[in-house]
Write an enzyme that holds these catalytic residues in place. Structure first.
Site: not given
Length: 493
Positions: A155-156, A179, A232-233, A254-255, A288, A386
């Protein structure tokens, strides 16, 4: 400007906006006001199946017959349309996630630049002739699209982080099912409509909105999806990796990050202060790559902290639509609660809050003051986990060896920065830091030309740059006999 009427967004499947098979919608809220401004289609496994089927048809249909150069032309047309509509689409994204208007407009326009870059790359994916040790054969490689690509984004920065996957996937000739986050789906549906206008065949790009277990998991598990691109996370990324592994799918992940921003005593302190603020308080810390750990050499600790607090104290919090606002709201209520929880954890661990540390309900339901903690040890949770918010942990170090040790003593390895005027020191520290991106005397610079991704638990693979397109390609080796007589396999030579 958008009107005040509630907007309704369906799914985008096979070139058209359609309703969800369930007939259900869910609300999306403006983080600044807390008010519902839109209704988002609640997709499910049936919708995912329809979208993947559309993408599979397009993969073997008209899209497969379009030359790489023609693909590039379509992508350039799309980029131009997006840039022309950037203000409207940026306003929709801003209303969904609360990002500053000036920043999100620039981001949306830059997405157009991403598509221009990969449009130029589409017809430059070259095969190679291979010299072999076998006589009578001619061998070469060729690259073919991997297939249907599943893209799952947070969402960022919805459009930006989608483009990092979508643009190279299209340049490679793949088709896609996207998605977006359930918190920020609207701008992706608006963007998807531009593909038909640009002339893309139906089914090349599909969007299914909804929740992770109902849409994300079926997309990852679908047997006709070849590759998953996810931002995402860490926990969600691990689950996606596990699901993808069951189908032997490839992934790009990409976390998270807990990036060190290291300031040495010979740095230009005024410039470093601006870099530190950009690293953690831009985008309200919801990045991130945020430089959430500030490592200060002991000899400048107090002087630098004084400059930093004075500078951050001037920041204007408020309406993200105003060009005067410098820090906006937290994007979602769960994230707001998480940030406030970590502020309490930091205080409980003995870290000392020297700025901020409080919510600002007078400004809106999801505002957190820019917060700075000192007396932080690197083994504290506030230094290891984080937070994804405007919270900075300040840690002292003595020398280069200790700075490197502290910088690397974390599970993540996404990014880092070094502030120094000493070239030897800069090269030493950048060589030793275990991170996918290291900045020297700047922070947060990225480009479609350069790879981005992390070491350790920050993910798998790289996005952006020339090599990213190969994540969406399969390599085929072709052997052609130049000898008209096939040797008898039963005669030993």
């Amino acid at each position: 400007m958008l009107d005040d009427a509630t907007q309704t967004y369906g799914l985008y499947i096979d070139g058209a906006e359609v309703g969800p098979s369930s007939g259900q919608f869910f609300p999306t809220e403006d983080p600044y006001t807390g008010k519902v401004w839109g209704q988002i289609a609640r997709g499910g496994a049936e919708d995912v199946a329809q979208a993947v089927a559309a993408a599979k048809r397009a993969l073997s249909g008209e899209w497969s017959k379009i030359s790489p150069s023609a693909r590039g032309k379509l992508m350039r047309r799309l980029a131009d349309l997006l840039i022309a509509r950037a203000d409207r689409i940026a306003e929709i994204e801003r209303r969904d996630n609360g990002k500053l208007a000036a920043e999100v407009v620039a981001q949306v326009r830059y997405v157009g630049d991403y598509f221009h870059y990969y449009a130029g790359l589409a017809d430059k994916i070259e095969s190679h002739v291979i010299p072999t040790d076998k006589a009578g054969v001619f061998a070469y490689t060729k690259y073919e699209p991997k297939g249907v690509i599943g893209i799952i984004t947070p969402w960022n920065s919805p459009l930006t982080l989608t483009s990092w996957k979508l643009a190279p996937a299209l340049a490679a000739g793949c088709t896609t099912v996207i998605k977006p986050s359930e918190f920020t789906s609207a701008s992706m549906i608006e963007f998807a409509a531009l593909f038909a206008e640009a002339g893309f065949p139906p089914g090349v790009v599909n969007v299914v909105t909804g929740f992770g277990p109902e849409v994300g998991a079926p997309l990852v598990e679908h047997p006709d999806v070849a590759h998953i691109g996810f931002t995402g996370g860490e926990i969600a990324g691990q689950k996606i990796y596990e699901l993808a592994a069951k189908g032997l799918k490839t992934v790009t992940l990409e976390l998270g990050g807990k990036s060190p921003n290291i300031v040495f005593d010979d740095a230009d302190l005024d410039q470093a202060v601006k870099g530190v603020v950009s690293g953690i308080f831009a985008a309200t810390g919801q990045s991130c790559q945020a430089g959430s750990r500030l490592l200060l050499q002991e000899s400048i600790h107090d002087a630098f902290l004084e400059k930093l607090i004075a500078f951050v104290s001037t920041a204007k919090l408020g309406d993200p639509a105003s060009l005067e606002t410098q820090i906006g709201p937290v994007a979602t209520k769960p994230q707001f609660d998480k940030i406030m929880g970590y502020i309490d954890i930091a205080k409980g661990e003995g870290a000392r809050c020297v700025l901020g540390g409080k919510a600002r309900p007078d400004l809106g339901p999801q505002f957190v003051e820019p917060t700075i903690f000192v007396d932080v040890r690197n083994d504290m949770r506030i230094a290891q986990e984080e937070v994804f918010g405007p919270v900075l942990s300040v840690i002292k170090f003595k020398d280069e060896d200790e700075a490197i040790a502290i910088g690397n003593d974390v599970a993540y390895g996404l990014a880092g920065a070094v502030w120094t005027k000493d070239l030897k020191r800069a090269m030493l520290v950048t060589d030793k830091l275990k991170a996918g991106t290291v900045w020297v005397n700047n922070y947060r610079a990225t480009s479609f030309t350069s790879p981005f991704g992390g070491f350790k638990r920050s993910g798998i693979g790289r996005e952006s740059g020339i090599n990213a397109v190969h994540d969406y390609l399969e390599t085929k080796c072709v052997w052609i006999s130049s000898d008209l007589e096939v040797p008898n396999p039963f005669i030993r030579r």
